[in-house]
Design a protein around this motif. Structure first.
Motif, PDB file in Angstrom:
ATOM      1  N   HIS A   1     -20.095  41.024  59.663  1.00 54.92           N
ATOM      2  CA  HIS A   1     -19.223  41.126  60.706  1.00 54.92           C
ATOM      3  C   HIS A   1     -19.833  41.265  62.079  1.00 54.92           C
ATOM      4  O   HIS A   1     -19.552  40.521  63.070  1.00 54.92           O
ATOM      5  CB  HIS A   1     -18.478  42.038  60.681  1.00 54.92           C
ATOM      6  CG  HIS A   1     -17.753  42.290  59.358  1.00 54.92           C
ATOM      7  ND1 HIS A   1     -16.659  41.418  59.174  1.00 54.92           N
ATOM      8  CD2 HIS A   1     -17.737  42.980  58.314  1.00 54.92           C
ATOM      9  CE1 HIS A   1     -15.890  41.757  57.956  1.00 54.92           C
ATOM     10  NE2 HIS A   1     -16.704  42.702  57.407  1.00 54.92           N
ATOM     11  N   GLN A   2     -21.061  41.737  62.186  1.00 51.96           N
ATOM     12  CA  GLN A   2     -21.819  41.764  63.423  1.00 51.96           C
ATOM     13  C   GLN A   2     -22.465  40.686  63.621  1.00 51.96           C
ATOM     14  O   GLN A   2     -22.648  40.114  64.827  1.00 51.96           O
ATOM     15  CB  GLN A   2     -23.275  42.907  63.133  1.00 51.96           C
ATOM     16  CG  GLN A   2     -22.547  44.427  62.898  1.00 51.96           C
ATOM     17  CD  GLN A   2     -23.646  45.400  62.355  1.00 51.96           C
ATOM     18  OE1 GLN A   2     -24.813  45.008  62.315  1.00 51.96           O
ATOM     19  NE2 GLN A   2     -23.234  46.549  61.991  1.00 51.96           N
ATOM     20  N   LEU A   3     -23.083  39.758  62.778  1.00 52.03           N
ATOM     21  CA  LEU A   3     -23.396  38.372  62.986  1.00 52.03           C
ATOM     22  C   LEU A   3     -22.407  37.484  63.602  1.00 52.03           C
ATOM     23  O   LEU A   3     -22.612  36.623  64.352  1.00 52.03           O
ATOM     24  CB  LEU A   3     -23.970  37.764  61.539  1.00 52.03           C
ATOM     25  CG  LEU A   3     -25.354  38.419  61.007  1.00 52.03           C
ATOM     26  CD1 LEU A   3     -25.673  37.851  59.684  1.00 52.03           C
ATOM     27  CD2 LEU A   3     -26.333  37.936  62.098  1.00 52.03           C
ATOM     28  N   PHE A   4     -21.266  37.817  62.877  1.00 50.96           N
ATOM     29  CA  PHE A   4     -19.917  36.950  63.432  1.00 50.96           C
ATOM     30  C   PHE A   4     -19.822  37.112  64.931  1.00 50.96           C
ATOM     31  O   PHE A   4     -19.676  36.289  65.819  1.00 50.96           O
ATOM     32  CB  PHE A   4     -18.678  37.111  62.792  1.00 50.96           C
ATOM     33  CG  PHE A   4     -17.407  36.350  63.228  1.00 50.96           C
ATOM     34  CD1 PHE A   4     -17.556  35.251  62.944  1.00 50.96           C
ATOM     35  CD2 PHE A   4     -16.526  37.048  63.896  1.00 50.96           C
ATOM     36  CE1 PHE A   4     -16.371  34.184  63.269  1.00 50.96           C
ATOM     37  CE2 PHE A   4     -15.403  36.089  64.527  1.00 50.96           C
ATOM     38  CZ  PHE A   4     -15.448  34.954  64.252  1.00 50.96           C
ATOM     39  N   VAL A   5     -19.842  38.290  65.401  1.00 51.62           N
ATOM     40  CA  VAL A   5     -19.665  38.857  66.925  1.00 51.62           C
ATOM     41  C   VAL A   5     -20.726  38.137  67.596  1.00 51.62           C
ATOM     42  O   VAL A   5     -20.427  37.477  68.469  1.00 51.62           O
ATOM     43  CB  VAL A   5     -19.378  40.288  66.864  1.00 51.62           C
ATOM     44  CG1 VAL A   5     -19.497  40.797  68.414  1.00 51.62           C
ATOM     45  CG2 VAL A   5     -18.454  40.960  66.217  1.00 51.62           C
ATOM     46  N   LEU A   6     -21.791  38.197  67.056  1.00 51.19           N
ATOM     47  CA  LEU A   6     -23.067  37.792  67.722  1.00 51.19           C
ATOM     48  C   LEU A   6     -22.875  36.273  67.789  1.00 51.19           C
ATOM     49  O   LEU A   6     -23.241  35.490  69.104  1.00 51.19           O
ATOM     50  CB  LEU A   6     -24.405  37.856  67.027  1.00 51.19           C
ATOM     51  CG  LEU A   6     -25.753  37.248  67.647  1.00 51.19           C
ATOM     52  CD1 LEU A   6     -26.052  37.618  68.955  1.00 51.19           C
ATOM     53  CD2 LEU A   6     -27.031  37.764  66.380  1.00 51.19           C
ATOM     54  N   ALA A   7     -22.635  35.527  66.841  1.00 49.69           N
ATOM     55  CA  ALA A   7     -22.351  34.095  66.906  1.00 49.69           C
ATOM     56  C   ALA A   7     -21.307  33.704  68.185  1.00 49.69           C
ATOM     57  O   ALA A   7     -21.149  32.744  68.694  1.00 49.69           O
ATOM     58  CB  ALA A   7     -22.165  33.456  65.510  1.00 49.69           C
ATOM     59  N   LEU A   8     -20.126  34.654  67.906  1.00 43.27           N
ATOM     60  CA  LEU A   8     -19.089  34.411  68.650  1.00 43.27           C
ATOM     61  C   LEU A   8     -19.354  34.416  70.375  1.00 43.27           C
ATOM     62  O   LEU A   8     -18.609  33.445  71.065  1.00 43.27           O
ATOM     63  CB  LEU A   8     -17.986  35.308  68.517  1.00 43.27           C
ATOM     64  CG  LEU A   8     -16.421  34.785  68.767  1.00 43.27           C
ATOM     65  CD1 LEU A   8     -15.908  33.683  68.390  1.00 43.27           C
ATOM     66  CD2 LEU A   8     -15.507  36.237  68.316  1.00 43.27           C
ATOM     67  N   ILE A   9     -20.133  35.226  70.759  1.00 39.49           N
ATOM     68  CA  ILE A   9     -20.409  35.553  72.012  1.00 39.49           C
ATOM     69  C   ILE A   9     -21.652  35.109  72.686  1.00 39.49           C
ATOM     70  O   ILE A   9     -22.117  35.254  73.919  1.00 39.49           O
ATOM     71  CB  ILE A   9     -20.000  37.084  72.458  1.00 39.49           C
ATOM     72  CG1 ILE A   9     -21.275  37.761  71.756  1.00 39.49           C
ATOM     73  CG2 ILE A   9     -18.820  37.606  71.909  1.00 39.49           C
ATOM     74  CD1 ILE A   9     -21.525  39.293  72.454  1.00 39.49           C
ATOM     75  N   ALA A  10     -22.384  34.394  71.569  1.00 33.83           N
ATOM     76  CA  ALA A  10     -23.552  33.865  72.066  1.00 33.83           C
ATOM     77  C   ALA A  10     -23.889  33.069  73.114  1.00 33.83           C
ATOM     78  O   ALA A  10     -24.776  33.104  73.874  1.00 33.83           O
ATOM     79  CB  ALA A  10     -24.339  33.307  70.892  1.00 33.83           C
TER      80      ALA A  10
END
Length: 203
Positions: free
Chosen positions: A34-43
């Motif tokens: 889930h943390q990786l998804f947030v990172l990818a989403l706002i990168a």
């Protein structure tokens, strides 16, 4: 009057318990996907895009809140093996979107809103098993569900600000090019999430 006050105190205790549970569920190391998804989403964003980021996070929250509620009320139930497979797949697609459209920011921004909402529905199922078991023990479902969702949201916001602080330091102090940051982060997240996806194929 005494019983009413006691009920309010118990509901507040329930709310705080589930708020903390939601917070820990997104902040813990077990929530890496889930943390990786947030990172990818706002990168692809920075502090200058804070309004867009908050809209994205809200869209993601709405998505996972819907499926979390539906799962908790046992309206929908999906095999957990498929959920565990689909979650990293959403990260693969989000990071791939960052790489392919890194030079087309407007198209990327529009796509990200839809990705956040739709993929949020899938990520909500990942929280559902924990929430269903815990909340089922409570007499009132509404208060625990609200607390859990707010805890998740606060955890996501903390992660977002952590990522933005790192990006701010890289851009302002180390003069890193933002396009290089997007490519580097998205490629790393893509590789990690692809590995997770292949490991979780439910066959």
């Amino acid at each position: 009057m005494y019983h009413r006050i006691s009920k309010i105190i118990l509901e507040m205790q329930d709310f705080l318990f589930y708020l903390n549970l939601g917070w820990e569920h997104i902040i813990s190391l077990d929530a890496l996907d889930h943390q990786l998804f947030v990172l990818a989403l706002i990168a692809v964003y920075s502090f200058n895009d804070l309004k867009k980021i908050l809209i994205l996070v809200t869209a993601f929250t709405i998505g996972h809140s819907i499926t979390l509620a539906l799962s908790t009320f046992d309206i929908i139930r999906i095999n957990s093996a498929w959920v565990e497979f689909l979650i990293p797949l959403t990260i693969v697609l989000t990071s791939l979107n960052n790489i392919l459209f890194r030079n087309k920011k407007k198209s990327q921004n529009n796509a990200n809103y839809y990705l956040a909402l739709i993929f949020g529905l899938i990520h909500g199922m990942g929280f559902a098993n924990t929430a269903r078991v815990m909340i089922a023990k409570s007499q009132s479902i509404a208060v625990p569900l609200l607390g859990f969702n707010i805890g998740l949201e606060l955890g996501q916001i903390a992660i977002v600000f952590g990522i933005l602080m790192v990006l701010f330091i890289l851009l302002k102090v180390f003069k890193v090019n933002q396009k290089d940051w997007v490519l580097f982060v998205s490629s790393g997240v893509f590789a990690l999430s692809l590995k997770m996806t292949l490991e979780r194929i439910p066959f």
